[in-house]
Design an enzyme around this catalytic site. Structure first.
Site, PDB file in Angstrom:
ATOM      1  N   ASP A  84       6.709  -5.610  -8.042  1.00 15.30           N
ATOM      2  CA  ASP A  84       6.927  -5.565  -6.838  1.00 15.30           C
ATOM      3  C   ASP A  84       5.504  -5.105  -5.974  1.00 15.30           C
ATOM      4  O   ASP A  84       5.062  -3.917  -6.649  1.00 15.30           O
ATOM      5  CB  ASP A  84       8.221  -4.620  -6.135  1.00 15.30           C
ATOM      6  CG  ASP A  84       8.563  -4.879  -4.861  1.00 15.30           C
ATOM      7  OD1 ASP A  84       8.106  -5.972  -4.230  1.00 15.30           O
ATOM      8  OD2 ASP A  84       9.402  -4.048  -4.553  1.00 15.30           O
ATOM      9  N   GLU A 135       1.662 -12.034  -0.112  1.00 15.60           N
ATOM     10  CA  GLU A 135       2.114 -11.513   1.017  1.00 15.60           C
ATOM     11  C   GLU A 135       0.904 -11.663   2.219  1.00 15.60           C
ATOM     12  O   GLU A 135      -0.156 -11.350   2.026  1.00 15.60           O
ATOM     13  CB  GLU A 135       2.199 -10.092   1.024  1.00 15.60           C
ATOM     14  CG  GLU A 135       2.736  -9.156   2.319  1.00 15.60           C
ATOM     15  CD  GLU A 135       2.874  -7.836   2.375  1.00 15.60           C
ATOM     16  OE1 GLU A 135       3.613  -7.234   1.118  1.00 15.60           O
ATOM     17  OE2 GLU A 135       2.675  -6.977   2.992  1.00 15.60           O
ATOM     18  N   HIS A 177      10.499  -2.062   5.199  1.00 18.35           N
ATOM     19  CA  HIS A 177      11.086  -1.474   4.091  1.00 18.35           C
ATOM     20  C   HIS A 177      11.910  -0.230   4.590  1.00 18.35           C
ATOM     21  O   HIS A 177      11.498   0.504   5.523  1.00 18.35           O
ATOM     22  CB  HIS A 177      10.016  -1.100   3.047  1.00 18.35           C
ATOM     23  CG  HIS A 177       9.475  -2.108   2.542  1.00 18.35           C
ATOM     24  ND1 HIS A 177       8.021  -2.350   2.528  1.00 18.35           N
ATOM     25  CD2 HIS A 177       9.879  -3.207   1.714  1.00 18.35           C
ATOM     26  CE1 HIS A 177       7.790  -3.485   1.878  1.00 18.35           C
ATOM     27  NE2 HIS A 177       8.642  -3.832   1.404  1.00 18.35           N
ATOM     28  N   GLY A 178      13.195   0.086   3.805  1.00 17.80           N
ATOM     29  CA  GLY A 178      13.715   1.248   4.211  1.00 17.80           C
ATOM     30  C   GLY A 178      14.570   0.995   5.240  1.00 17.80           C
ATOM     31  O   GLY A 178      14.892  -0.227   5.715  1.00 17.80           O
ATOM     32  N   ASN A 229      14.675  -9.280  -0.822  1.00 14.27           N
ATOM     33  CA  ASN A 229      14.549  -8.156  -1.521  1.00 14.27           C
ATOM     34  C   ASN A 229      15.204  -6.825  -0.955  1.00 14.27           C
ATOM     35  O   ASN A 229      15.241  -6.478   0.071  1.00 14.27           O
ATOM     36  CB  ASN A 229      12.961  -7.581  -1.606  1.00 14.27           C
ATOM     37  CG  ASN A 229      11.973  -8.602  -2.147  1.00 14.27           C
ATOM     38  OD1 ASN A 229      12.185  -9.629  -2.670  1.00 14.27           O
ATOM     39  ND2 ASN A 229      10.580  -8.125  -2.146  1.00 14.27           N
TER      40      ASN A 229
HETATM   41  P1  13P Z   1      14.398  -2.259   1.177  1.00 11.69           P
HETATM   42  O1  13P Z   1      14.236  -0.939   0.594  1.00 11.69           O
HETATM   43  O2  13P Z   1      14.381  -2.052   2.756  1.00 11.69           O
HETATM   44  O3  13P Z   1      15.756  -2.965   0.918  1.00 11.69           O
HETATM   45  O4  13P Z   1      13.154  -3.316   0.768  1.00 11.69           O
HETATM   46  C1  13P Z   1      13.014  -3.704  -0.371  1.00 11.69           C
HETATM   47  C2  13P Z   1      11.458  -4.498  -0.783  1.00 11.69           C
HETATM   48  O5  13P Z   1      11.315  -5.132   0.260  1.00 11.69           O
HETATM   49  C3  13P Z   1      11.043  -4.415  -1.939  1.00 11.69           C
HETATM   50  O6  13P Z   1      10.029  -4.937  -1.960  1.00 11.69           O
END
Ligand code: 13P
Length: 287
Positions: A84, A135, A177-178, A229
């Site tokens: 990732d 990306e 993310h998060g 993800n």
């Molecule tokens: P989250 O932690 O927001 O679910 O995102 C995960 C992600 O995109 C990992 O690449």
């Protein structure tokens, strides 16, 4: 045996569902995700960040552990082991370690260098049978306590990177993310639609799956998202369940301190989260 993510994502895009990438942190995490995928007959992608790789004693350890677990657990559904947000150097480390898929995040390089490095990695992955994700448009998230809003990718740039021959493309559409902040504007379906029109059959990847409402997830899938993800949501579920166990004093009863007992509610919570996501993404029964 591990497989690359190409075939499962081409099928998902054609069948209008998405395969979940669940990030792993340790053996329990991996076991919970694999058990759920097998029970639901769903293909699955195990995501490993650089930090999680380091935590688990390096990518070689992770690849050896996952490979052995797939075998020992008698897993029959397709499982891809994916780096990732990889740096250029980590991509090579994972290729050597036996990962079946990588993501090259070259967003911090100038576009010419990003393209040159992406092309080089595509050629290596093709030769070795791995899938590769790129990306376009940075995906925001919390860094040093500041939550950056997700950028929207330029559809022409997406087409340019897709045409290089990547297996899947992560495009920023306002996702981060998060946890999402209260004032989050939501996903930009206009951008996603424009990207899909330019990139055709390319499976699109939605990062930051935690906390995106179900109707937005469904709409994103209908507009070409084939991989989603999820990381933070499993961590929140895991820690809440372990907290409840300890707050109820269960670690002080009998042999409740045994890590196999202490972590069991956390594993069950990861399984429930992964199940919910697989049902929402439509990947159940698609293995
Ligand atoms: P989250 O932690 O927001 O679910 O995102 C995960 C992600 O995109 C990992 O690449």
């Amino acid at each position: 045996m591990l497989v690359n993510a190409k075939e499962m994502l081409v099928k998902a895009k054609a069948g209008k569902y998405a395969v979940g990438q669940f990030n792993i942190n340790n053996l329990e995490w991996t076991k919970a995700v694999l058990e759920t995928a097998e029970e639901l007959k769903s293909p699955v992608i195990l995501g490993v960040s650089a930090g999680a790789g380091k935590y688990m004693c390096g990518f070689k350890t992770v690849a050896a552990m996952v490979d052995a677990m797939v075998d020992s657990m008698g897993i029959t559904v397709p499982v891809a082991l994916h780096l990732d947000h990889g740096t250029y150097e980590d991509c090579y480390k994972c290729i050597d370690a036996g990962f079946s898929s990588i993501m090259f995040d070259g967003s911090h390089y100038a576009i010419e260098e990003n393209v040159a490095k992406t092309k080089e990695l595509i050629a290596v992955c093709e030769e070795k049978g791995l899938s590769i994700e790129a990306e376009v448009g940075s995906i925001g998230g919390e860094e040093d306590g500041v939550v950056g809003m997700g950028e929207c990718a330029d559809p022409d740039e997406c087409k340019m990177i897709a045409d290089l021959g990547v297996s899947m493309l992560a495009a920023g559409i306002g996702n981060i993310h998060g946890k999402y902040p209260e004032n989050w504007a939501g996903l930009s379906f206009e951008t996603l639609d424009a990207i899909q029109q330019k990139t055709g059959d390319m499976p699109l990847v939605l990062h930051g799956g935690t906390g995106i409402p179900a109707d937005m997830i469904k709409k994103a899938i209908s507009l070409g998202v084939a991989k989603i993800n999820v990381n933070t949501e499993c961590q929140i579920a895991f820690s809440a369940a372990v907290r409840e166990y300890i707050e109820a004093g269960k670690d002080l009863q009998g042999k409740g301190f045994d890590p196999r007992k202490l972590l069991a509610p956390g594993s069950a919570a990861i399984k429930a989260t992964v199940k919910e996501k697989m049902e929402l993404f439509g990947s159940v029964g698609k293995a």
